[in-house]
Write an enzyme that holds these catalytic residues in place. Sequence first.
Site, PDB file in Angstrom:
ATOM      1  CG  HIS A   1      46.368  66.997  16.303  1.00 58.63           C
ATOM      2  ND1 HIS A   1      46.028  68.181  15.682  1.00 58.63           N
ATOM      3  CD2 HIS A   1      45.430  66.096  15.920  1.00 58.63           C
ATOM      4  CE1 HIS A   1      44.931  68.006  14.960  1.00 58.63           C
ATOM      5  NE2 HIS A   1      44.544  66.746  15.092  1.00 58.63           N
TER       6      HIS A   1
ATOM      7  CG  ASP B   1      45.067  71.778  12.883  1.00 61.57           C
ATOM      8  OD1 ASP B   1      45.182  71.371  14.060  1.00 61.57           O
ATOM      9  OD2 ASP B   1      44.727  72.943  12.589  1.00 61.57           O
TER      10      ASP B   1
END
Length: 401
Positions: A374, A378
């Site tokens: 992450h 995203d």
Amino acid sequence: MAEAILMPTLGLTMTEGTVDKWYKAVGDSVEKGEALVSISSEKLTHDVEASEDGYLIAITVEEGGEVPCQAVIGYIGEKGESVPTGEEEQTVKQPEPETPKTVSETENNKPPSTRQTGERLFVTPLARRIAEEKGYELSEIVGTGGNGRITRRDVERHQPAVKAATNAPVTEVGEGLQGMRKVIAKRMHHSLQQSAQLTLHRKANISSLLAFRKDMKVKTGEQVKRSTFSLNTLLIKAISLALQDYPEMNAWYDQTTHTLHDAIHIGVAVAVEDGLVVPVIQNVQQQSLSQLGESFTTVTSQALDGTLPGDLYSGSTFTITNLGQAGIEYFTPILNTPEVGILGIGATTSRLVLTEQKEVAEIQELPLSLTIDHQVIDGAPAAAFLGKVCDYLENPYMLLV
């Protein structure tokens, strides 16, 4: 003349190795091709074989010792032959536990630091990993490289101050484990410590894919190999096409550099007797289904019997791991760092649905678990990528384009 035994380089990312076990003692006779010593890298355990007949006349790296690739770990020669001058004193022994120092002793031995508060740290990836494993604060380490960059040697020389609040010793990651198991422990710990991992789950309707496989097998008969239309081959093809649509998923991030790759090299997690290895299928984007089927069969079978070339144990840009045969539907795969994505494949399940014609039909679904870093990817683009993989699986004739 004595022949040096070198620590091998097993793949592009291997920088050092550990001597796990010597099968021969100094003075024992050896034959060309005979296994002399077992070494372990970040990804696998490997036996180093004798390059010629003779005798093991010296061991310069004892069991447990870690040295860089291509470093001398021993010598083969004639009985009574001398080791090349200066090499006898270079024996690397297994690290001995250090005697804890008092706070005053440690602070007196600590080199002076000129680093200012808030100053940017320059650290090599290997130095960062070692510091993380040892529990060192990078801000306390004095770098001797260019621009004050912290190197592996700086980390190894660092003597951290002993905190008065605790007397508990810092334990090494994988302590108590041996060989490949210890290497895997370090790799998994490093992966979780150096990335922000998020896993997305989704099922793909593969009813059309299974019908496609059956139809193609009937039409092609014996003209193509069975592996051409195996589920694994079709999955790898679908993933390859999706990676071309979403190139940000075909990338590496090592805390220092973010690299997007043009070539797609798929790693395939394979369980072996004493651990886990990830053989690599290179340049998947250039291969047809028949070529992919053959490549998958070759690398996985070679990984299982230990004959896979060393350069195919590393360099993957995206990895898949399949627990479907174990009956697992969903799980959370751990990233094969520095990759930013790994896809877990689960066991196929059946479900009854109501069609648009208001009829009850049975469909086959394949659970997919996508883990991402992450820090780089995203949730929305990761979900779109996973959806694209499903699109290709649910429209299998697109795999032929």
